[in-house]
Design a protein around this motif. Structure first.
Motif, short mmCIF file in Angstrom:
data_model
loop_
_atom_site.label_atom_id
_atom_site.label_comp_id
_atom_site.label_asym_id
_atom_site.label_seq_id
_atom_site.Cartn_x
_atom_site.Cartn_y
_atom_site.Cartn_z
N PHE A 11 -6.24 16.45 -2.75
CA PHE A 11 -6.90 15.53 -3.18
C PHE A 11 -5.46 14.15 -2.91
N ASN A 12 -4.62 14.21 -3.39
CA ASN A 12 -3.51 12.77 -2.55
C ASN A 12 -2.95 12.73 -1.74
N LEU A 13 -2.65 14.17 -0.75
CA LEU A 13 -2.91 13.90 -0.03
C LEU A 13 -3.62 13.29 1.18
N GLY A 14 -4.86 13.98 0.67
CA GLY A 14 -5.84 13.02 1.39
C GLY A 14 -6.03 11.00 1.26
N ASN A 15 -5.43 10.94 -0.06
CA ASN A 15 -5.06 9.67 -0.60
C ASN A 15 -4.26 9.08 0.24
N ALA A 16 -3.30 9.87 0.29
CA ALA A 16 -2.27 9.12 1.24
C ALA A 16 -2.33 8.88 2.50
N ALA A 53 1.43 9.04 -4.07
CA ALA A 53 -0.25 9.89 -3.44
C ALA A 53 1.07 11.65 -2.35
N LEU A 54 1.80 11.50 -2.00
CA LEU A 54 3.11 12.36 -1.01
C LEU A 54 4.27 13.05 -2.58
N GLY A 55 4.41 12.15 -3.61
CA GLY A 55 5.20 12.48 -4.52
C GLY A 55 4.22 14.31 -5.36
N VAL A 56 3.08 13.51 -5.40
CA VAL A 56 1.87 14.66 -5.76
C VAL A 56 2.03 15.51 -4.84
N GLY A 75 1.30 -1.12 -0.02
CA GLY A 75 -0.18 0.28 -0.10
C GLY A 75 0.88 1.47 -0.25
N LEU A 76 1.95 0.82 0.23
CA LEU A 76 3.39 2.42 0.15
C LEU A 76 3.14 2.91 -1.00
N LEU A 77 3.05 1.67 -1.88
CA LEU A 77 3.10 2.33 -3.73
C LEU A 77 1.44 3.38 -3.60
N VAL A 78 0.60 2.79 -3.02
CA VAL A 78 -0.62 4.00 -2.96
C VAL A 78 0.59 5.25 -2.24
N THR A 79 0.18 5.28 -1.60
CA THR A 79 1.01 6.35 -0.23
C THR A 79 1.91 7.37 -0.60
N VAL A 114 8.89 9.05 -9.06
CA VAL A 114 8.94 10.21 -10.52
C VAL A 114 7.96 10.57 -11.28
N ALA A 115 7.03 9.90 -11.34
CA ALA A 115 5.63 9.64 -12.54
C ALA A 115 4.81 10.65 -11.40
N SER A 116 4.67 10.06 -10.07
CA SER A 116 3.94 11.91 -9.38
C SER A 116 4.67 13.18 -9.31
N LEU A 117 5.21 13.70 -9.74
CA LEU A 117 6.02 14.62 -9.57
C LEU A 117 5.09 15.12 -10.73
N ALA A 118 5.05 14.43 -11.83
CA ALA A 118 4.53 15.43 -12.99
C ALA A 118 2.60 15.57 -12.97
N HIS A 119 2.35 14.46 -11.66
CA HIS A 119 0.11 14.83 -11.55
C HIS A 119 0.01 16.06 -11.29
#
Length: 402
Positions: free
Chosen positions: A332-337, A48-51, A41-45, A100-105
């Motif tokens: 939104f992604n902080l909420g996800n994390a 999200a934190l990267g975003v 689940g850290l792959l989700v967190t 890395v991918a999330s930095l663009a989001h």
């Protein structure tokens, strides 16, 4: 709606696929790397934190670059991150690829929201934002289920390689369809930062964290919840994600339509209903049909909040919306994390795979309370402003005249 919105939706489709496809592949990834489901689940967190980090960072960098070029650079970063995930030799390397991918989001949706809103008339802004986000929601009807099916059939690495290919298509779409937009003139970082002194902007962002976090508390662990509790086969997770995606598409479009008419009432209805449905999911998760219906409702109600929340931030941060818009995507992604982390905690504590649904219900209910508080503060400010205006000499003369 301008054709450029289609290009933004294409980019959003790729980003939406990589963000959500991991939900259906958590058991496979965890098994391959020899880690637990909560650890996977850290792959989700991590994403999200990267975003959250990437949204303000990339947006600040983007103030120095024409918007079209910045959107293309962001898609390039997205492609690199997904390729890294596809070839990752270890869990930690895959986590780096996700980040890395999330930095663009965040910056993509933040800058894209401003571009989309600027392409249409003022009374169409929420609808234009919703049109861009349609790419994100359609990803959950097409990209995510297909990615899950491919991942379960021939390996999750193939899924992430295909997602990188989607990024290439998104990049080409932006290059072809988005007009050459000049670098924003007169944009100063201090003006953008000043928007965060507005209480209403901050309240809207906290509503975003809590409200959308409620959705992810449940959906992050949908694969183990549906297979272990509802009794679905692994292959059924694919079409359950299709139901979630269909709900998202409908909720997003309805939210965009009604946010242009009655923004705050739309938030009250969607957040209140979301809290109730998430609480009920702890019961309906034990029945296949009821679980399927509930998953669709969570998608619909969760994404009905997206256009109004994004427009609320744009409205309250008028004059300097770009950074606030991007940071709200980060919210939104902080909420996800936050919710993915809390959901992992209650599962690891032995409360079962349905326990994250209670976490989500509490988060959504808290967002509803903040929405009511925000509207009350706005009314009080308006009344005080009107009283102050009436107290001025011009206001007194106007009152005497009438």
């Amino acid at each position: 709606m301008p054709l450029a919105l289609l290009a933004l939706a294409i980019g959003a489709f790729g980003i939406g696929t990589t963000e959500f496809v991991i939900m259906g592949l958590l058991p496979q990834v965890a098994g391959d790397f020899g880690v637990s489901i909560p650890t996977a689940g850290l792959l989700v967190t991590g994403y999200a934190l990267g975003v959250v980090i990437g949204a303000p960072l990339m947006t600040v960098l983007g103030t120095k670059v024409p918007r079209k070029r910045m959107l293309m650079l962001l898609m390039g970063l997205f492609i690199v991150g997904n390729l890294l995930s596809a070839v990752a030799p270890s869990f930690s390397v895959m986590l780096i690829g996700r980040v890395v991918a999330s930095l663009a989001h965040g910056a993509f949706f933040g800058i894209g929201s401003v571009v989309a809103a600027g392409l249409v008339a003022p009374d169409k802004k929420a609808g234009a934002i919703a049109m861009m986000f349609t790419g994100l929601t359609v990803a959950n009807v097409v990209g995510v289920p297909l990615g899950t099916l491919i991942g379960q059939s021939v390996g999750w690495r193939v899924t992430f390689a295909i997602v990188a290919g989607l990024g290439v298509i998104g990049l080409a779409g932006i290059a072809k369809l988005v007009p050459d937009l000049p670098k924003p003139e007169g944009v100063r970082l201090r003006h953008e930062v000043a928007a965060f002194r507005n209480t209403q902007v901050l309240l809207a962002m906290v509503m975003t964290v809590l409200g959308f976090g409620g959705v992810f508390a449940a959906i992050t662990y949908i694969a183990p919840m549906m297979t272990h509790v509802a009794g679905f086969a692994d292959g059924s997770v694919t079409w359950l994600l299709v139901l979630f995606g269909l709900g998202m598409v409908g909720g997003n479009l309805v939210g965009g339509k009604f946010a242009d008419r009655a923004l705050m009432p739309m938030l009250y209805v969607s957040l209140g209903s979301l809290a109730v449905v998430l609480a009920l999911f702890t019961v309906t998760a034990h029945n296949k049909i009821a679980a399927a219906v509930t998953i669709a409702l969570i998608g619909a109600l969760g994404f009905a909040t997206v256009p109004p929340l994004q427009k609320r931030v744009l409205d309250q941060a008028h004059g300097a919306p770009t950074l606030a818009s991007a940071v709200n995507i980060g919210a939104f992604n902080l909420g996800n994390a936050l919710s993915a982390w809390l959901g992992g905690i209650v599962i690891a504590a032995g409360f079962g795979y349905t326990a994250p649904n209670w976490v989500g219900a509490v988060l959504a209910a808290a967002a509803l309370v903040l929405a009511i508080l925000s509207a009350a503060l706005e009314r009080r400010t308006s009344v005080h402003g009107a009283v102050a205006a009436a107290g001025t000499p011009s206001g007194q003369r106007s009152a005497v005249h009438h």
